[in-house]
Enzyme design. Structure first.
Site, PDB file in Angstrom:
ATOM      1  N   THR A 172     -34.393  85.849 -53.080  1.00 14.41           N
ATOM      2  CA  THR A 172     -34.001  87.228 -53.309  1.00 14.41           C
ATOM      3  C   THR A 172     -35.166  88.064 -52.815  1.00 14.41           C
ATOM      4  O   THR A 172     -36.274  87.559 -52.711  1.00 14.41           O
ATOM      5  CB  THR A 172     -33.918  87.445 -54.853  1.00 14.41           C
ATOM      6  OG1 THR A 172     -33.243  86.373 -55.439  1.00 14.41           O
ATOM      7  CG2 THR A 172     -33.279  88.758 -55.215  1.00 14.41           C
ATOM      8  N   THR A 205     -36.586  85.938 -59.178  1.00 15.85           N
ATOM      9  CA  THR A 205     -36.208  85.303 -57.921  1.00 15.85           C
ATOM     10  C   THR A 205     -35.892  83.826 -58.171  1.00 15.85           C
ATOM     11  O   THR A 205     -36.267  83.260 -59.178  1.00 15.85           O
ATOM     12  CB  THR A 205     -37.333  85.418 -56.874  1.00 15.85           C
ATOM     13  OG1 THR A 205     -38.526  84.878 -57.427  1.00 15.85           O
ATOM     14  CG2 THR A 205     -37.575  86.856 -56.467  1.00 15.85           C
TER      15      THR A 205
HETATM   16  N1  GLY Z   1     -31.832  84.806 -57.334  1.00 12.74           N
HETATM   17  C1  GLY Z   1     -30.894  84.807 -56.300  1.00 12.74           C
HETATM   18  C2  GLY Z   1     -29.670  84.055 -56.560  1.00 12.74           C
HETATM   19  O1  GLY Z   1     -29.631  83.179 -57.407  1.00 12.74           O
HETATM   20  O2  GLY Z   1     -28.697  84.301 -55.889  1.00 12.74           O
END
Ligand code: GLY
Length: 307
Positions: A165, A216
């Site tokens: 992310t 993230t």
């Molecule tokens: N943290 C990003 C996702 O799991 O899509």
């Protein structure tokens, strides 16, 4: 003033920091930083040139939150648009809703005149097609995509171990706080899978009175522990920033099953202090920060939480 972003945010932090220094508000500044990351083809987990789902479609998730009003806007599974973070912001500002997904999100993006884009690059399509040759049996190859995808999603191995992310948190010169996040999610995911990024309270949260947090990596974990809201709630309950992160880390460790390794928690408090903590990366997860008094953003290493 402060900007905190994860490793991928390095391409946008100059823009966000420069904007804040010039008096731009936190929400505008974090949106501008995320847009830089979405536009950068070298980042394979966000925006253009990111990894598609198992059907070869790039489905994008994004969210923003305004710490002054506690309004948020999010989109999930958006296909065919260049800057999902700006569509998420428009959800916040132009609708009485907080989240739009799939066809509704695309319809809304069209209605507001958002720039369209084919986010599946040739390079990503080639990798996906090569993968399919390995993962599909001869019979499945004939019938694809009209096959059951459940087992295929388990067989498909992630090209970069990526579920990442980009996350931006900021406080501006007026003391206002905002968060913005964006991702293409888990490579080769089941179509329609949402990660934590469009789920306010899981992937991000901003409350100007206490602090902001964004996560993230594997969103399946931070959804289950409501990690971003938890960190801000722990701050409200009087924990220090570092203790709030450790407490949220303990909540994550209580989860049975799932992939915790790589999950990173980024947080700032209302005084402008910051901490980042991550699980299980041997060399330590890196992040970027820019604060008053710095001439340029600095790259730092997160606190390590044991898995
Ligand atoms: N943290 C990003 C996702 O799991 O899509």
């Amino acid at each position: 003033m402060i900007v905190l972003t994860n490793h991928e945010g390095g391409v946008g932090i100059d823009t966000t920091a420069r904007d804040l220094a010039a008096g731009v508000g936190a929400l505008d500044a974090v949106e501008a930083g995320v847009r830089m990351v979405e536009d950068d083809p070298s980042i394979r987990s966000v925006g253009y040139n990111s990894w598609p789902n198992i059907l070869g479609q790039v489905e994008l998730d994004a969210a923003v939150m305004d710490g002054a009003t506690l309004r948020s806007g999010a989109i999930g599974g958006l296909i065919g648009f260049k800057n999902p973070v700006s569509v998420a912001r428009a959800v916040m500002e132009r609708l009485p809703h907080e989240i739009l997904v799939g066809a509704g999100a695309a319809r809304f993006a069209s209605e507001i005149g958002a720039e369209t884009a084919e986010n599946l690059s040739e390079a990503s399509r080639d990798t996906w097609q090569r993968g399919l040759k390995e993962w599909l049996s001869p019979r499945e190859r004939q019938a694809f995509p009209d096959i059951a995808l459940t087992a295929l999603c388990q067989r498909a191995t992630d090209p970069e171990y990526q579920k990442d992310t980009t996350v931006f948190l900021a406080i501006d010169g007026a003391g206002d706080m905002a968060s913005a996040v964006s991702t293409s999610g888990w490579a080769w995911k089941y179509p329609g899978r949402l990660g934590d990024s469009p789920i306010i309270g899981a992937g991000s949260y901003a409350d100007g009175a206490y602090g902001a947090c964004a996560c993230t990596h594997t969103g399946e974990m931070t959804i289950r522990a409501a990690t971003s809201r938890s960190v801000v709630l722990y701050l409200k309950m009087g924990l220090t920033l570092e203790d709030a992160l450790y407490e949220a880390g303990r909540d994550l460790k209580r989860l049975r099953g799932g992939l915790l390794r790589g999950v990173a928690i980024h947080a700032i408090d209302a005084k402008g202090a910051h901490r980042v903590a991550s699980f299980g990366e041997a060399k330590g997860v890196e992040y970027w920060v820019w604060e008053d008094g710095m001439t340029h953003p600095e790259r730092r290493v997160a606190i390590h939480l044991d898995v």
